[in-house]
Design an enzyme around this catalytic site. Structure first.
Site, short mmCIF file in Angstrom:
data_model
loop_
_atom_site.label_atom_id
_atom_site.label_comp_id
_atom_site.label_asym_id
_atom_site.label_seq_id
_atom_site.Cartn_x
_atom_site.Cartn_y
_atom_site.Cartn_z
CG ASP A 39 10.59 57.60 -6.20
OD1 ASP A 39 10.57 56.63 -5.40
OD2 ASP A 39 9.63 58.34 -6.40
CG HIS A 238 32.02 39.71 4.64
ND1 HIS A 238 32.59 39.98 3.41
CD2 HIS A 238 32.91 40.16 5.55
CE1 HIS A 238 33.77 40.55 3.59
NE2 HIS A 238 33.99 40.67 4.88
CG ASP A 255 32.87 43.07 12.96
OD1 ASP A 255 32.96 44.29 13.21
OD2 ASP A 255 33.64 42.47 12.19
CG ASP A 266 35.91 47.24 12.37
OD1 ASP A 266 35.01 46.48 12.78
OD2 ASP A 266 36.69 46.95 11.45
CG HIS A 345 39.75 37.04 9.12
ND1 HIS A 345 40.51 37.82 9.98
CD2 HIS A 345 38.90 36.33 9.93
CE1 HIS A 345 40.12 37.61 11.22
NE2 HIS A 345 39.16 36.70 11.23
CG HIS A 349 40.70 46.77 8.29
ND1 HIS A 349 40.09 47.90 8.77
CD2 HIS A 349 39.98 45.73 8.80
CE1 HIS A 349 39.04 47.57 9.51
NE2 HIS A 349 38.97 46.24 9.56
CG HIS A 356 37.80 47.44 5.27
ND1 HIS A 356 37.21 46.46 4.53
CD2 HIS A 356 37.65 47.06 6.57
CE1 HIS A 356 36.71 45.53 5.34
NE2 HIS A 356 36.98 45.88 6.59
CD GLU A 379 39.28 42.83 11.74
OE1 GLU A 379 38.24 42.18 11.68
OE2 GLU A 379 39.45 43.92 11.19
CE1 TYR A 383 35.55 34.03 12.93
CE2 TYR A 383 37.72 33.71 11.93
CZ TYR A 383 36.78 34.54 12.52
OH TYR A 383 37.07 35.87 12.71
NE ARG A 400 35.79 39.62 13.18
CZ ARG A 400 34.85 38.93 12.55
NH1 ARG A 400 35.05 37.68 12.19
NH2 ARG A 400 33.67 39.49 12.29
CD GLU A 402 37.37 44.61 13.97
OE1 GLU A 402 36.22 44.12 13.93
OE2 GLU A 402 37.90 45.17 13.00
#
Ligand code: GLY
Ligand code: MN
Ligand code: MN
Length: 432
Positions: A39, A238, A255, A266, A345, A349, A356, A379, A383, A400, A402
């Site tokens: 709950d 991710h 990130d 971002d 990638h 975006h 996004h 970004e 890798y 990366r 960004e």
């Protein structure tokens, strides 16, 4: 109450109404309150499309907008008992008067009211495919309305996703201000943590520091789950476990962005936990930075919104070739997309109310061109997974960079520029 005035949302509704067929309606639903477990709920976050046209931050609400610009909100009745548990509710009269809707009804009566209101209309617009239960409600209301008007044509159901997405693409000045705040909070948080990290701290330690820095600066929530990835965890795009040690000599990719007034930032920075890049780390870093800088330049009025993608693919491919990672000609690397072994990638975006942002990249089959006040992340990344066909000394490096880019009249503004991005500047900040 929203950071923006009810008049802002009223103006957006007026703009949206202009693009509807005559004698038609747009129907939008709020987010639902979501159960986390048993709950216990997640903190409520309004649906961005619904918020964009209403400024209303309660669940169990529906907006109905007519092509003539008349707005109707369906929401919960004020309930003093519930308010003792969950806090203030606008209620039907409050929503109408304070938030400036033309009409307001109890959400409990929507199934009876909507078919009556839409009978005989030409088209119903909705964000088809975003919420199956609401889509089904709309289909039911259309069926009922059609049955009430047997001697008229059937009502068309139209998808308004691209039209609303396009409206959201071009930020108003007041939105840019909120984005600036969001970006500056996140940038200062990155800077502060980079100054204070030390060998021995874990991914979890860093995550806590970022979240604390966001909150200290006025942002309660991150705009997505932060990624704090030490060493080779950075190659997992991710990665959100954020629970491993970061070893001396490793990079950490962070990130992390925040939300301010519901607008997202971002930012990614990748830095050595001990403050000093190794030569391999720096060599890859500089390729990513070059791709980043070139892609930012490509975000300019008149260019296709996919141009930064193409520019970044070329720059990274050239860099991978110069580093000896790929031996083929530049044309072959690009034609066969061989760079995807290391850059798997997209360049970025749209960003705004959603990290996004729910906005199109194509319209009527054509790539959307940048216009002033569009905002996009840039970004690029490289890798090097353990499986890469390359010498071991490069393996486990994931980088990366960004930033959040606002398209301006004559180029772009980097809204997250206050956090350093070159390897030298990062070392200087961390070792200061
Ligand atoms: N933080 C998610 C992204 O960079 O797209
Ligand atoms: Mn991003
Ligand atoms: Mn990001």
């Amino acid at each position: 109450m929203s950071n923006l005035s009810p008049n802002h949302f009223k103006a957006r509704r007026a703009e949206a109404a202009k693009s509807l067929d005559k004698n038609s309606f747009l129907l939008l639903s709020s987010s639902k309150s979501l159960i986390r477990n048993n709950d216990t709920t997640f903190p409520f976050r309004q649906d961005s499309n619904f918020y964009y046209l209403t400024g209303f931050e309660e669940p169990e609400s529906v907006l109905m907008l007519s092509s003539e610009g008349e707005s109707t909100i369906f929401c919960r009745k004020k309930n003093p008992d519930l308010e003792k548990w969950d806090g203030y509710m606008y209620g039907i009269e409050g929503a109408k008067d304070i938030l400036k809707f033309d009409n307001a009804y109890d959400i409990a009566d929507i199934t009876n009211i909507v078919p009556e209101l839409i009978r005989g209309s030409k088209s119903i617009y909705s964000l088809v495919g975003k919420d199956n239960a609401f889509d089904n409600n709309i289909i039911g209301w259309i069926t009922k309305a059609n049955s009430l008007e047997r001697h008229q044509g059937n009502i068309d159901l139209k998808n308004y996703s691209n039209a609303l997405g396009y409206q959201r693409l071009i930020k108003g000045d007041e939105e840019v201000e909120l984005m600036r705040n969001s970006c500056e909070i996140a940038a200062q948080a990155h800077k502060e943590v980079m100054k204070n990290v030390q060998v021995g701290m874990s991914e979890f330690d860093l995550e806590s520091m970022y979240l604390n820095e966001f909150r200290k600066r006025g942002s309660r929530f991150p705009s997505y789950n932060p990624i704090v990835a030490g060493g080779k965890n950075a190659c997992v795009l991710h990665y959100i476990d954020n629970n491993q040690a970061i070893n001396d000599g490793e990079l950490v990719l962070v990130d992390a962005g925040c939300e301010y007034g519901l607008y997202a930032s971002d930012i990614t920075r990748t830095y050595p936990i001990n403050g000093k890049f190794s030569s391999e780390q720096k060599a890859i870093y500089d390729v990513v930075l070059e791709a980043h800088d070139q892609a930012c330049e490509a975000a300019r009025v008149g260019n296709s919104c996919l141009e930064p993608q193409r520019v970044s693919e070329r720059a990274i491919s050239q860099g991978l070739k110069d580093l000896g990672f790929l031996k083929e000609s530049l044309d072959e690397i690009l034609d066969k997309q061989l760079f995807r072994e290391y850059y798997y990638h997209k360049i970025g975006h749209w960003i705004g109310l959603d990290v996004h942002d729910d906005c199109p990249y194509f319209l009527d089959g054509n790539e959307i061109k940048f216009e002033k006040n569009m905002a996009m992340t840039i970004e690029p990344g490289i890798y090097v997974n353990d499986s890469a066909p390359i010498d071991d000394r490069w393996k486990g490096i994931g980088i990366r960079i960004e930033d959040d880019i606002l398209v301006t009249e004559n180029g772009h503004e980097n809204l997250t520029a206050s956090v350093p991005s070159s390897a030298d500047q990062i070392e200087e900040l961390m070792l200061s």
